[in-house]
Motif scaffolding. Structure first.
Motif, PDB file in Angstrom:
ATOM      1  N   SER A 104      56.229   8.192  15.805  1.00 56.85           N
ATOM      2  CA  SER A 104      57.390   7.372  16.157  1.00 56.85           C
ATOM      3  C   SER A 104      57.011   5.949  16.513  1.00 56.85           C
ATOM      4  CB  SER A 104      58.124   8.006  17.344  1.00 56.85           C
ATOM      5  OG  SER A 104      57.339   7.893  18.513  1.00 56.85           O
ATOM      6  N   LYS A 105      55.737   5.716  16.806  1.00 57.91           N
ATOM      7  CA  LYS A 105      55.276   4.408  17.267  1.00 57.91           C
ATOM      8  C   LYS A 105      56.039   3.955  18.503  1.00 57.91           C
ATOM      9  CE  LYS A 105      52.133   3.535  14.169  1.00 57.91           C
ATOM     10  NZ  LYS A 105      50.720   3.324  14.511  1.00 57.91           N
ATOM     11  N   GLY A 106      56.644   4.879  19.204  1.00 54.52           N
ATOM     12  CA  GLY A 106      57.361   4.544  20.424  1.00 54.52           C
ATOM     13  C   GLY A 106      56.414   4.481  21.600  1.00 54.52           C
ATOM     14  N   PRO A 107      56.941   4.167  22.784  1.00 53.58           N
ATOM     15  CA  PRO A 107      56.095   4.124  23.975  1.00 53.58           C
ATOM     16  C   PRO A 107      55.494   5.492  24.270  1.00 53.58           C
ATOM     17  CG  PRO A 107      58.420   4.020  24.578  1.00 53.58           C
ATOM     18  CD  PRO A 107      58.349   3.861  23.089  1.00 53.58           C
ATOM     19  N   SER A 108      54.305   5.490  24.835  1.00 51.87           N
ATOM     20  CA  SER A 108      53.587   6.733  25.090  1.00 51.87           C
ATOM     21  C   SER A 108      54.277   7.605  26.126  1.00 51.87           C
ATOM     22  CB  SER A 108      52.170   6.409  25.569  1.00 51.87           C
ATOM     23  OG  SER A 108      51.533   7.558  26.057  1.00 51.87           O
ATOM     24  N   LYS A 109      54.557   8.847  25.746  1.00 52.14           N
ATOM     25  CA  LYS A 109      55.111   9.819  26.700  1.00 52.14           C
ATOM     26  C   LYS A 109      54.066  10.166  27.754  1.00 52.14           C
ATOM     27  CE  LYS A 109      58.039  11.968  23.110  1.00 52.14           C
ATOM     28  NZ  LYS A 109      57.437  11.250  21.950  1.00 52.14           N
ATOM     29  N   THR A 110      52.807  10.226  27.316  1.00 49.16           N
ATOM     30  CA  THR A 110      51.733  10.577  28.240  1.00 49.16           C
ATOM     31  C   THR A 110      51.585   9.538  29.342  1.00 49.16           C
ATOM     32  OG1 THR A 110      50.556  11.687  26.434  1.00 49.16           O
ATOM     33  CG2 THR A 110      49.283  11.155  28.405  1.00 49.16           C
ATOM     34  N   ALA A 111      51.759   8.252  29.015  1.00 46.99           N
ATOM     35  CA  ALA A 111      51.635   7.183  30.013  1.00 46.99           C
ATOM     36  C   ALA A 111      52.621   7.389  31.159  1.00 46.99           C
ATOM     37  CB  ALA A 111      51.847   5.819  29.365  1.00 46.99           C
ATOM     38  N   GLU A 112      53.845   7.794  30.823  1.00 48.42           N
ATOM     39  CA  GLU A 112      54.852   8.029  31.859  1.00 48.42           C
ATOM     40  C   GLU A 112      54.508   9.275  32.671  1.00 48.42           C
ATOM     41  OE1 GLU A 112      59.700   8.291  32.495  1.00 48.42           O
ATOM     42  OE2 GLU A 112      58.866   8.442  30.473  1.00 48.42           O
ATOM     43  N   THR A 113      54.016  10.315  32.006  1.00 50.17           N
ATOM     44  CA  THR A 113      53.631  11.534  32.710  1.00 50.17           C
ATOM     45  C   THR A 113      52.538  11.247  33.733  1.00 50.17           C
ATOM     46  OG1 THR A 113      54.188  12.892  30.780  1.00 50.17           O
ATOM     47  CG2 THR A 113      52.721  13.864  32.427  1.00 50.17           C
ATOM     48  N   ILE A 114      51.534  10.441  33.339  1.00 54.39           N
ATOM     49  CA  ILE A 114      50.430  10.095  34.246  1.00 54.39           C
ATOM     50  C   ILE A 114      50.942   9.278  35.417  1.00 54.39           C
ATOM     51  CG2 ILE A 114      48.216   8.923  34.462  1.00 54.39           C
ATOM     52  CD1 ILE A 114      48.256  11.543  32.780  1.00 54.39           C
ATOM     53  N   ALA A 115      51.874   8.364  35.154  1.00 56.82           N
ATOM     54  CA  ALA A 115      52.472   7.570  36.239  1.00 56.82           C
ATOM     55  C   ALA A 115      53.206   8.484  37.216  1.00 56.82           C
ATOM     56  CB  ALA A 115      53.428   6.523  35.669  1.00 56.82           C
ATOM     57  N   MET A 116      53.860   9.518  36.696  1.00 56.51           N
ATOM     58  CA  MET A 116      54.591  10.458  37.547  1.00 56.51           C
ATOM     59  C   MET A 116      53.624  11.212  38.456  1.00 56.51           C
ATOM     60  SD  MET A 116      57.826  11.016  37.868  1.00 56.51           S
ATOM     61  CE  MET A 116      58.898  12.098  38.809  1.00 56.51           C
ATOM     62  N   VAL A 117      52.440  11.547  37.948  1.00 60.29           N
ATOM     63  CA  VAL A 117      51.426  12.214  38.769  1.00 60.29           C
ATOM     64  C   VAL A 117      51.006  11.292  39.916  1.00 60.29           C
ATOM     65  CG1 VAL A 117      49.079  13.143  38.797  1.00 60.29           C
ATOM     66  CG2 VAL A 117      50.597  13.673  36.884  1.00 60.29           C
ATOM     67  N   ARG A 118      50.846  10.007  39.632  1.00 62.42           N
ATOM     68  CA  ARG A 118      50.467   9.048  40.678  1.00 62.42           C
ATOM     69  C   ARG A 118      51.585   8.889  41.705  1.00 62.42           C
ATOM     70  NH1 ARG A 118      48.991   5.770  36.237  1.00 62.42           N
ATOM     71  NH2 ARG A 118      50.353   4.075  36.933  1.00 62.42           N
ATOM     72  N   VAL A 119      52.814   8.961  41.247  1.00 59.23           N
ATOM     73  CA  VAL A 119      53.950   8.900  42.177  1.00 59.23           C
ATOM     74  C   VAL A 119      53.878  10.057  43.165  1.00 59.23           C
ATOM     75  CG1 VAL A 119      56.454   9.119  42.406  1.00 59.23           C
ATOM     76  CG2 VAL A 119      55.505   7.673  40.614  1.00 59.23           C
ATOM     77  N   GLY A 120      53.665  11.259  42.641  1.00 60.42           N
ATOM     78  CA  GLY A 120      53.606  12.438  43.502  1.00 60.42           C
ATOM     79  C   GLY A 120      52.497  12.342  44.537  1.00 60.42           C
ATOM     80  N   GLU A 121      51.326  11.873  44.122  1.00 55.40           N
ATOM     81  CA  GLU A 121      50.201  11.757  45.055  1.00 55.40           C
ATOM     82  C   GLU A 121      50.471  10.672  46.097  1.00 55.40           C
ATOM     83  OE1 GLU A 121      46.524  13.015  46.586  1.00 55.40           O
ATOM     84  OE2 GLU A 121      47.834  13.891  45.049  1.00 55.40           O
ATOM     85  N   SER A 122      51.087   9.590  45.683  1.00 59.31           N
ATOM     86  CA  SER A 122      51.356   8.471  46.596  1.00 59.31           C
ATOM     87  C   SER A 122      52.356   8.841  47.680  1.00 59.31           C
ATOM     88  CB  SER A 122      51.877   7.263  45.799  1.00 59.31           C
ATOM     89  OG  SER A 122      50.904   6.823  44.859  1.00 59.31           O
ATOM     90  N   ARG A 123      53.134   9.891  47.451  1.00 56.51           N
ATOM     91  CA  ARG A 123      54.122  10.330  48.439  1.00 56.51           C
ATOM     92  C   ARG A 123      53.540  11.274  49.482  1.00 56.51           C
ATOM     93  NH1 ARG A 123      59.439  11.294  44.475  1.00 56.51           N
ATOM     94  NH2 ARG A 123      60.157   9.121  44.523  1.00 56.51           N
ATOM     95  N   ARG A 124      52.302  11.674  49.294  1.00 57.99           N
ATOM     96  CA  ARG A 124      51.650  12.523  50.289  1.00 57.99           C
ATOM     97  C   ARG A 124      51.347  11.696  51.540  1.00 57.99           C
ATOM     98  NH1 ARG A 124      49.085  17.377  48.684  1.00 57.99           N
ATOM     99  NH2 ARG A 124      49.402  17.882  46.486  1.00 57.99           N
ATOM    100  N   PRO A 125      51.152  12.351  52.693  1.00 56.65           N
ATOM    101  CA  PRO A 125      50.782  11.623  53.916  1.00 56.65           C
ATOM    102  C   PRO A 125      49.509  10.803  53.696  1.00 56.65           C
ATOM    103  CG  PRO A 125      51.365  13.896  54.421  1.00 56.65           C
ATOM    104  CD  PRO A 125      51.312  13.796  52.922  1.00 56.65           C
TER     105      PRO A 125
END
Length: 304
Positions: free
Chosen positions: A16-37
């Protein structure tokens, strides 16, 4: 002929030459970790949430139980993958900081995706940084950075490259890359999505076009995961999951051969970081019980 085959392989991996789905998934993982104490999180990225699409955020907010069930299912299929991704972020963050203390002059992030180091690591504001990525993903990245900071930072140069199709050396050099400077090349979550020929071309460019004591850091998976011979269920599930979203694994390294692989390509001082190594380094105390993905390793090496 090799170049044609490489280009075809990359096009098949992202038709599709669209934006990377994986890039967003990895960002979501960082979001989850950043919300930890603060005393529990392994890494912190205050900007990661800005790269998550609105529909994903709305789903997670309005359907918390379904979202938690989705995360739990992902963890069952590939146990420890999120924790290993978090360890990867922290390892590279630590390496960037130590490189700054050791006289780093230039940073190149290949396959930059939604990497935010240029904006959240203080010392990098005095370093010339090149973020290299395919146009569709980089377009979104640039738009988001403008939204966050109201303008693009002067120390970052955005280089649109379809790696394997465009000439990396030409695009970097015409955008101001200085081959005489001590440079760190970050390839986070990149090589496993490229054909072997393009991996070799990239490493060759680095060894022939970087200053004294320049270095590389990247993560890799076993070759068996790529070719489907991995006997671990997690390896089979990981491979299938990425094929299903159109971003399949294309490259791996045979187990136990990372040092040979890199020394044959002009690198020395190879450091191989396995899941046991980063588990010991980062996951202790409150985090001791967190599971790692044994299939993801990191490598660091210096240009000879």
């Amino acid at each position: 002929m090799q170049e044609s085959n490489n280009a075809k392989a990359i096009e098949m991996s992202n038709p599709s030459k669209g934006p990377s789905k994986t890039a967003e998934t990895i960002a979501m993982v960082r979001v989850g970790e950043s919300r930890r104490p603060e005393d529990e999180r392994i890494c912190y990225d205050p900007y990661a949430i800005r790269f998550i699409s609105q529909n994903v955020l709305e789903f997670a907010t309005c359907n918390p139980e379904k979202y938690r069930a989705f995360l739990a299912q992902s963890e069952r299929l590939v146990p420890g993958v999120s924790n290993s991704i978090i360890a990867r972020v922290r390892y590279i963050d630590d390496l960037v900081n130590s490189s700054l203390s050791d006289g780093l002059e230039q940073l190149v992030i290949l396959g930059a995706g939604y990497d935010t180091r240029a904006y959240r690591i203080e010392g990098l504001k005095n370093i010339k940084i090149f973020e290299v990525d395919q146009p569709a993903t980089q377009k979104i990245k640039v738009e988001k950075i403008k939204e966050i900071f109201k303008s693009l930072p002067s120390h970052v140069t955005y280089v649109s490259v379809d790696i394997g199709i465009d000439k990396l050396d030409q695009r970097l050099l015409e955008n101001g890359y200085d081959r005489s400077l001590k440079t760190l090349f970050i390839m986070e979550g990149l090589f496993m999505y490229l054909p072997a020929g393009i991996v070799d071309e990239t490493l060759s460019f680095i060894t022939h076009n970087s200053g004294r004591n320049s270095a590389i850091v990247f993560d890799y998976i076993p070759e068996s995961v790529v070719d489907g011979t991995c006997e671990l269920e997690a390896g089979k599930n990981w491979r299938k999951g990425l094929m299903d979203v159109g971003e399949p694994f294309l490259f791996g390294i045979k187990e136990g051969e990372i040092e040979t692989f890199l020394t044959q390509r002009g690198f020395s001082n190879v450091q191989n970081v396995t899941s046991k190594d980063y588990k010991t380094a980062y996951f202790f105390g409150k985090n001791e019980g967190r599971v790692m993905n044994s299939l993801l390793s990191f490598a660091y090496a210096v240009v000879e």
